[in-house]
Write an enzyme that holds these catalytic residues in place. Structure first.
Site, short mmCIF file in Angstrom:
data_model
loop_
_atom_site.label_atom_id
_atom_site.label_comp_id
_atom_site.label_asym_id
_atom_site.label_seq_id
_atom_site.Cartn_x
_atom_site.Cartn_y
_atom_site.Cartn_z
N PRO A 9 45.26 39.76 40.27
CA PRO A 9 44.91 40.89 39.42
C PRO A 9 43.41 41.09 39.23
CG PRO A 9 45.89 39.09 38.14
CD PRO A 9 46.09 38.77 39.58
N ASN A 10 43.06 42.35 39.24
CA ASN A 10 41.70 42.84 38.99
C ASN A 10 40.74 42.60 40.15
OD1 ASN A 10 42.17 43.81 36.26
ND2 ASN A 10 42.43 41.65 35.74
N ARG A 17 33.48 45.52 39.15
CA ARG A 17 33.85 44.66 38.03
C ARG A 17 32.78 43.58 37.82
NH1 ARG A 17 38.35 39.89 38.68
NH2 ARG A 17 38.46 39.39 36.49
N TYR A 22 30.76 38.58 39.78
CA TYR A 22 31.57 38.59 41.01
C TYR A 22 30.85 39.18 42.22
CZ TYR A 22 35.31 37.50 37.73
OH TYR A 22 36.08 36.89 36.78
N ASN A 73 43.41 33.67 45.63
CA ASN A 73 42.65 33.76 44.39
C ASN A 73 43.61 34.40 43.40
OD1 ASN A 73 41.09 34.34 42.21
ND2 ASN A 73 39.34 35.11 43.39
N ALA A 76 43.29 35.80 36.93
CA ALA A 76 43.61 35.20 35.63
C ALA A 76 44.96 34.47 35.64
CB ALA A 76 43.58 36.27 34.54
N HIS A 79 45.22 30.63 35.29
CA HIS A 79 45.11 29.88 34.04
C HIS A 79 46.43 29.75 33.29
CE1 HIS A 79 41.02 30.42 35.18
NE2 HIS A 79 41.04 31.74 34.95
N ASP A 86 54.85 27.39 40.82
CA ASP A 86 56.13 26.99 41.41
C ASP A 86 56.35 27.63 42.77
OD1 ASP A 86 56.67 25.37 39.27
OD2 ASP A 86 58.15 26.70 38.33
N GLU A 97 43.13 27.32 47.02
CA GLU A 97 42.79 28.22 45.91
C GLU A 97 41.28 28.49 45.92
OE1 GLU A 97 44.69 27.26 42.16
OE2 GLU A 97 42.79 27.61 41.11
N HIS A 99 38.04 30.59 43.91
CA HIS A 99 37.49 31.40 42.83
C HIS A 99 36.07 31.78 43.18
CE1 HIS A 99 40.98 30.75 40.42
NE2 HIS A 99 40.91 29.47 40.74
N SER A 101 33.74 33.05 41.14
CA SER A 101 32.79 32.58 40.12
C SER A 101 32.99 31.10 39.86
CB SER A 101 33.01 33.37 38.82
OG SER A 101 34.29 33.07 38.27
N ARG A 106 32.15 28.91 32.71
CA ARG A 106 32.50 30.10 31.93
C ARG A 106 33.36 29.71 30.71
NH1 ARG A 106 34.79 34.50 35.83
NH2 ARG A 106 34.31 35.82 34.01
N ARG A 110 39.08 29.36 31.20
CA ARG A 110 38.98 29.41 32.67
C ARG A 110 38.84 28.02 33.29
NH1 ARG A 110 38.26 35.02 33.61
NH2 ARG A 110 37.09 35.97 31.92
#
Ligand code: DQA
Length: 145
Positions: A9-10, A17, A22, A73, A76, A79, A86, A97, A99, A101, A106, A110
């Site tokens: 998301p986002n 953004r 980012y 990635n 959110a 978290h 799963d 994985e 990220h 940032s 932060r 996070r």
């Protein structure tokens, strides 16, 4: 070798953004970079972004047996999404994985990843090059390095 790159998301908002966090490259810039790098490395790259948890879960399930690895990635969802955790645990291919940032520098919320524990590894805070590094890591994992 085939790799699936999933953005949560986002991340469709990359470039506009919070550019201070980012960067200024867009999702299209990122995906173009990964496809190009993939070509150089002999890796077939497929990219998918969704703002919806279930769509990401479906993509993870469908990748099993079709790809040699997943780069994700989860945004959110990292978290708090036990469902994505799963899903990653349910497939037999390695997941890395990423990220963009440095989540550890932060907000406190996070600092926790509920998904990292079922991945092969995590790359954090190196900007969008983290995805390329993950791609190389998956290639090395496949070779048994
Ligand atoms: C992110 C970090 C997350 O905390 C955040 O919710 C994102 C992006 C990153 O790439 O740095 O959406 O995963």
């Amino acid at each position: 070798m085939r790799i699936l790159v999933l953005n949560g998301p986002n991340l469709n908002r990359l470039g506009v953004r919070e550019p201070g966090v980012y960067g200024s490259e867009t999702l299209v810039d990122l995906e173009t970079r990964l496809l190009t790098r993939g070509e150089h490395e002999g890796i077939e790259v497929t990219c998918f972004q969704s703002n919806h948890e279930g769509d990401l879960i479906d993509a993870i399930h469908e990748a099993d047996g079709q790809y040699n690895g997943i780069i994700i990635n989860p945004g959110a969802f990292t978290h708090y999404s036990y469902a994505i955790r799963d899903a990653i645990a349910s497939v037999s291919i390695p997941t890395i994985e990423v990220h963009i940032s440095n989540v550890h520098a932060r907000e406190d919320f996070r600092h926790t990843s509920v998904t990292a524990g079922v991945t092969a590894g995590q790359i954090v805070g190196l900007g969008i090059q983290g995805y390329e590094l993950a791609m190389l890591a998956l290639k090395n994992l496949k070779r048994g390095k």
